[in-house]
Design an enzyme around this catalytic site. Structure first.
Site, PDB file in Angstrom:
ATOM      1  N   HIS A  49      -5.722   9.622  -8.932  1.00  0.00           N
ATOM      2  CA  HIS A  49      -5.211   9.498 -10.287  1.00  0.00           C
ATOM      3  C   HIS A  49      -6.032   8.122 -11.100  1.00  0.00           C
ATOM      4  CE1 HIS A  49      -2.040   6.643  -8.659  1.00  0.00           C
ATOM      5  NE2 HIS A  49      -2.334   6.246  -9.924  1.00  0.00           N
ATOM      6  N   ASP A  93      -4.086  12.383  -3.100  1.00  0.00           N
ATOM      7  CA  ASP A  93      -4.153  11.311  -4.269  1.00  0.00           C
ATOM      8  C   ASP A  93      -5.215  10.429  -3.810  1.00  0.00           C
ATOM      9  OD1 ASP A  93      -3.921  10.174  -6.676  1.00  0.00           O
ATOM     10  OD2 ASP A  93      -2.082   9.569  -6.532  1.00  0.00           O
ATOM     11  N   GLY A 164      -1.394  -1.143 -11.800  1.00  0.00           N
ATOM     12  CA  GLY A 164      -2.756  -2.068 -11.288  1.00  0.00           C
ATOM     13  C   GLY A 164      -2.709  -2.272  -9.577  1.00  0.00           C
ATOM     14  N   ASN A 165      -1.461  -2.307  -9.203  1.00  0.00           N
ATOM     15  CA  ASN A 165      -1.304  -2.158  -7.777  1.00  0.00           C
ATOM     16  C   ASN A 165      -1.864  -0.992  -7.043  1.00  0.00           C
ATOM     17  OD1 ASN A 165       0.304  -4.824  -7.527  1.00  0.00           O
ATOM     18  ND2 ASN A 165       0.813  -3.979  -5.569  1.00  0.00           N
ATOM     19  N   SER A 166      -1.754   0.058  -7.789  1.00  0.00           N
ATOM     20  CA  SER A 166      -2.135   1.466  -7.346  1.00  0.00           C
ATOM     21  C   SER A 166      -3.366   1.609  -6.626  1.00  0.00           C
ATOM     22  CB  SER A 166      -1.875   2.421  -8.776  1.00  0.00           C
ATOM     23  OG  SER A 166      -2.168   3.768  -7.865  1.00  0.00           O
ATOM     24  N   GLY A 222      -1.368  29.405  10.326  1.00  0.00           N
ATOM     25  CA  GLY A 222      -0.993  30.837  10.032  1.00  0.00           C
ATOM     26  C   GLY A 222       0.453  31.186  10.139  1.00  0.00           C
TER      27      GLY A 222
END
Length: 318
Positions: A49, A93, A164-166, A222
């Site tokens: 992201h 992500d 900002g830590n992301s 499956g």
């Protein structure tokens, strides 16, 4: 550990929510987040992201790394460095960026399966643009499912994670990456001690595939199944009170070819006890197609081990 954490500056073009222009009007947006140097030749792991709509990506190395490079006469490490997007995986992500530099500090992956509830961890990153920040916390839960229909599980931590830590690392006391800080649950908009990190054992597999081929192939068995409940055990007079009862099989799919049958009960995967359908899905989610696994199955009053080779996911069933 902090020397291998970088700041990522992204310039992207987005459609304003209230523009009413059917996507024809784009505005430039600047954002920053964190990333982790995973190799000495400049491969960086971050969140998808963070770079999803990136027009340009720049990477700022840690101030200590810059200083050490200057002392060795290398001024090319100073200032923002152009980054190239190698690959992106929206399901987990995660994304990989590359900078054209050598001899960089990097962090090793740890084993997220070894994490224990209450274990001390550190969240590293650049929260709110503040360079080289460390916050301390503990592992609140080792495998938290956030969405009922999502194969992903997360490490929950009370180590503060802020914008900002992301994309930064969650590290153990040995400095190994055990998770990738990704998001928080918050009512106030700030960190309230409920942060989530992608487990390193999922991140490692995604990183290696993105680095090698720019995208991720996912495995499936499956199988359609249901988690056994106490009511089901009693009502259906089942031989076991835990596991996954098989309700349907993909025709000629991996499990069907291996001899699995409808009404079989899966109780273990590779000798690891399986309690829920979600647990089975989460384990298969992180595997590559072509991985050989062994399903322990309760059939009637007996048990048997069935070797199954996973195949590439063609739908969202596991």
């Amino acid at each position: 550990s902090g020397r291998a954490v970088v700041q990522i500056f992204v310039r992207s073009y987005v459609t304003p929510d209230n523009s009413g222009s059917n996507g024809s009007l784009l505005t430039a947006e600047n954002s920053s987040a964190s990333g982790i140097l995973m190799s000495p030749d400049g491969y960086i792991l971050t969140n998808a992201h963070v770079v999803r709509n990136a027009h340009s990506v720049k990477v700022q190395l840690n101030v200590r790394t810059e200083t050490e490079a200057r002392e060795l006469g290398d001024r090319s490490m100073s200032g923002p460095i152009a980054g190239t997007l190698v690959g992106i995986d929206r399901d987990s992500d995660l994304a990989v960026i590359k900078i054209d530099k050598k001899n960089l500090p990097y962090l090793p992956f740890g084993d997220s399966n070894e994490l224990k509830q209450g274990q001390i961890v550190l969240a590293l990153g650049n929260p709110l643009g503040l360079d080289n920040s460390v916050s301390l916390g503990v592992v609140s839960a080792v495998a938290r499912q956030v969405k009922p229909d999502d194969g992903m599980v997360y490490i929950q931590t009370d180590a503060p994670i802020n914008p900002g830590n992301s994309g930064g690392p969650l590290v153990d006391s040995e400095g190994r990456v055990v998770g990738i800080n990704t998001f928080i649950l918050t009512q106030s908009g700030g960190s309230e001690g409920i942060g989530f990190a992608i487990p390193s054992n999922i991140a490692r597999e995604v990183y290696e595939q993105l680095k090698a081929q720019g995208h991720v192939h996912r495995a499936q068995l499956g199988i359609t199944g249901e988690t056994i409940t106490a009511a089901m055990t009693e009502g259906l007079e089942l031989e076991t009170d835990h596991g996954i009862i098989v309700s349907d099989l993909k025709e000629n799919g991996p499990a069907a070819r291996a001899g699995l049958q409808v009404d079989d009960i899966i109780v273990a995967l590779n000798d690891k006890r399986m309690m829920t359908m979600h647990e089975l899905e989460a384990n298969i989610f992180r595997m590559r197609p072509g991985t050989k696994v062994v399903l322990r199955v309760q059939r009637g009053d007996g048990q048997l081990d069935l070797p199954v080779t996973t195949e590439e996911e063609s739908d969202r069933k596991s």
